[in-house]
Design a protein around this motif. Structure first.
Motif, PDB file in Angstrom:
ATOM      1  N   LEU A  26     -81.124  32.254  63.789  1.00  7.96           N
ATOM      2  CA  LEU A  26     -82.118  32.745  64.530  1.00  7.96           C
ATOM      3  C   LEU A  26     -82.314  32.290  66.153  1.00  7.96           C
ATOM      4  CD1 LEU A  26     -85.000  30.939  62.074  1.00  7.96           C
ATOM      5  CD2 LEU A  26     -83.878  33.337  62.872  1.00  7.96           C
ATOM      6  N   SER A  27     -81.860  31.604  66.564  1.00  3.90           N
ATOM      7  CA  SER A  27     -81.363  31.417  67.926  1.00  3.90           C
ATOM      8  C   SER A  27     -81.041  33.173  68.770  1.00  3.90           C
ATOM      9  CB  SER A  27     -80.760  30.209  68.835  1.00  3.90           C
ATOM     10  OG  SER A  27     -79.367  30.331  68.474  1.00  3.90           O
ATOM     11  N   ILE A  28     -80.110  33.302  68.033  1.00  2.13           N
ATOM     12  CA  ILE A  28     -79.456  34.219  68.230  1.00  2.13           C
ATOM     13  C   ILE A  28     -79.636  35.389  68.160  1.00  2.13           C
ATOM     14  CG2 ILE A  28     -76.847  35.870  67.357  1.00  2.13           C
ATOM     15  CD1 ILE A  28     -75.736  33.783  66.781  1.00  2.13           C
ATOM     16  N   ILE A  29     -80.383  35.620  66.797  1.00  3.47           N
ATOM     17  CA  ILE A  29     -81.986  36.858  67.376  1.00  3.47           C
ATOM     18  C   ILE A  29     -82.809  36.939  68.410  1.00  3.47           C
ATOM     19  CG2 ILE A  29     -83.115  37.913  65.902  1.00  3.47           C
ATOM     20  CD1 ILE A  29     -80.930  37.095  63.555  1.00  3.47           C
ATOM     21  N   TRP A  30     -83.524  35.344  68.885  1.00  6.02           N
ATOM     22  CA  TRP A  30     -84.463  35.115  68.801  1.00  6.02           C
ATOM     23  C   TRP A  30     -84.342  35.244  70.405  1.00  6.02           C
ATOM     24  CZ3 TRP A  30     -89.368  37.299  68.132  1.00  6.02           C
ATOM     25  CH2 TRP A  30     -89.799  37.023  67.149  1.00  6.02           C
ATOM     26  N   ALA A  31     -83.052  34.577  71.359  1.00  6.93           N
ATOM     27  CA  ALA A  31     -83.110  34.158  72.132  1.00  6.93           C
ATOM     28  C   ALA A  31     -83.194  35.194  73.159  1.00  6.93           C
ATOM     29  CB  ALA A  31     -81.675  33.720  73.093  1.00  6.93           C
ATOM     30  N   PRO A  32     -82.723  36.555  73.486  1.00  3.24           N
ATOM     31  CA  PRO A  32     -82.347  38.173  74.072  1.00  3.24           C
ATOM     32  C   PRO A  32     -83.685  38.432  74.883  1.00  3.24           C
ATOM     33  CG  PRO A  32     -80.540  38.000  72.168  1.00  3.24           C
ATOM     34  CD  PRO A  32     -81.883  36.706  72.278  1.00  3.24           C
ATOM     35  N   THR A  33     -84.700  38.219  73.230  1.00  5.61           N
ATOM     36  CA  THR A  33     -85.606  38.947  73.218  1.00  5.61           C
ATOM     37  C   THR A  33     -86.868  37.354  74.103  1.00  5.61           C
ATOM     38  OG1 THR A  33     -86.366  39.720  70.979  1.00  5.61           O
ATOM     39  CG2 THR A  33     -88.371  39.221  71.979  1.00  5.61           C
ATOM     40  N   LEU A  34     -86.980  36.569  74.252  1.00  5.65           N
ATOM     41  CA  LEU A  34     -87.677  35.337  74.584  1.00  5.65           C
ATOM     42  C   LEU A  34     -86.999  35.208  75.869  1.00  5.65           C
ATOM     43  CD1 LEU A  34     -88.086  32.910  71.961  1.00  5.65           C
ATOM     44  CD2 LEU A  34     -89.551  34.232  72.368  1.00  5.65           C
ATOM     45  N   THR A  45     -75.476  38.801  80.750  1.00 14.36           N
ATOM     46  CA  THR A  45     -74.725  38.838  79.612  1.00 14.36           C
ATOM     47  C   THR A  45     -73.051  37.677  79.581  1.00 14.36           C
ATOM     48  OG1 THR A  45     -74.424  41.562  79.907  1.00 14.36           O
ATOM     49  CG2 THR A  45     -72.667  40.213  78.568  1.00 14.36           C
ATOM     50  N   PHE A  46     -73.514  36.798  80.440  1.00 15.65           N
ATOM     51  CA  PHE A  46     -71.940  36.283  80.583  1.00 15.65           C
ATOM     52  C   PHE A  46     -72.983  34.620  80.339  1.00 15.65           C
ATOM     53  CE2 PHE A  46     -69.299  38.690  83.203  1.00 15.65           C
ATOM     54  CZ  PHE A  46     -68.456  39.164  81.721  1.00 15.65           C
ATOM     55  N   LEU A  47     -73.977  34.940  80.057  1.00 17.21           N
ATOM     56  CA  LEU A  47     -74.820  33.442  79.747  1.00 17.21           C
ATOM     57  C   LEU A  47     -76.037  33.512  78.661  1.00 17.21           C
ATOM     58  CD1 LEU A  47     -75.956  32.470  83.912  1.00 17.21           C
ATOM     59  CD2 LEU A  47     -74.204  31.486  82.792  1.00 17.21           C
ATOM     60  N   MET A  48     -75.667  34.473  78.325  1.00 18.04           N
ATOM     61  CA  MET A  48     -76.575  34.295  76.788  1.00 18.04           C
ATOM     62  C   MET A  48     -76.563  33.907  76.537  1.00 18.04           C
ATOM     63  SD  MET A  48     -79.513  35.153  75.493  1.00 18.04           S
ATOM     64  CE  MET A  48     -79.927  36.455  76.876  1.00 18.04           C
ATOM     65  N   PRO A  49     -74.764  33.444  75.450  1.00 11.92           N
ATOM     66  CA  PRO A  49     -74.440  32.236  75.152  1.00 11.92           C
ATOM     67  C   PRO A  49     -74.868  30.858  74.818  1.00 11.92           C
ATOM     68  CG  PRO A  49     -72.915  32.991  74.940  1.00 11.92           C
ATOM     69  CD  PRO A  49     -73.991  33.756  76.072  1.00 11.92           C
ATOM     70  N   ARG A  50     -75.356  30.105  76.332  1.00 10.69           N
ATOM     71  CA  ARG A  50     -76.105  29.268  77.016  1.00 10.69           C
ATOM     72  C   ARG A  50     -76.940  29.383  76.559  1.00 10.69           C
ATOM     73  NH1 ARG A  50     -74.132  28.015  82.550  1.00 10.69           N
ATOM     74  NH2 ARG A  50     -71.712  27.428  82.340  1.00 10.69           N
ATOM     75  N   GLY A  51     -78.148  31.008  76.187  1.00  7.29           N
ATOM     76  CA  GLY A  51     -79.807  30.935  76.214  1.00  7.29           C
ATOM     77  C   GLY A  51     -79.385  30.736  74.328  1.00  7.29           C
ATOM     78  N   HIS A  52     -78.483  30.932  73.644  1.00 11.37           N
ATOM     79  CA  HIS A  52     -78.457  30.733  71.978  1.00 11.37           C
ATOM     80  C   HIS A  52     -78.528  29.542  71.931  1.00 11.37           C
ATOM     81  CE1 HIS A  52     -76.683  34.973  71.782  1.00 11.37           C
ATOM     82  NE2 HIS A  52     -77.517  35.079  71.987  1.00 11.37           N
TER      83      HIS A  52
END
Length: 70
Positions: A26-34, A45-52
Motif C-alpha cells: 500500500l505504501s508503494i502505491i500511495w506514497a507517490p500520490t501523497l 525519483t531516486f528519493l521515492m523509495p524513502r517515501g515508500h
C-alpha cells in the motif's frame, strides 16, 4: 486530520480477510500520490523509495505516532 483518516482507512484495508495488500504494498502505491513534489526532478525519483518506507513506517506504527486507535 485528513492524513489520519486516510491512514486509518489503509490500515483497515490491510486487515480485510480477502485483501492481500500489506502495508508495504500500500505504501508503494500511495506514497507517490501523497508525497508528490511541486516540480518533478531526477532527485525525486531516486528519493521515492524513502517515501515508500516512510509511509510504511507510519502505517506500521500508527498508534505510536498519532496516539489514536484505528
Amino acid at each position: 486530520n485528513v492524513l489520519v483518516y486516510l491512514l486509518k482507512f489503509l490500515l483497515r484495508l490491510c486487515h480485510v480477510k480477502d485483501n492481500l495488500m500489506t502495508t508495504a504494498s500500500l505504501s508503494i502505491i500511495w506514497a507517490p500520490t501523497l508525497l508528490f513534489p511541486r516540480k518533478e526532478t531526477i532527485e525525486h525519483t531516486f528519493l521515492m523509495p524513502r517515501g515508500h518506507k516512510m509511509l510504511q513506517v507510519l502505517l506500521d506504527n500508527f498508534t505510536f505516532f498519532f496516539k489514536v486507535l484505528y
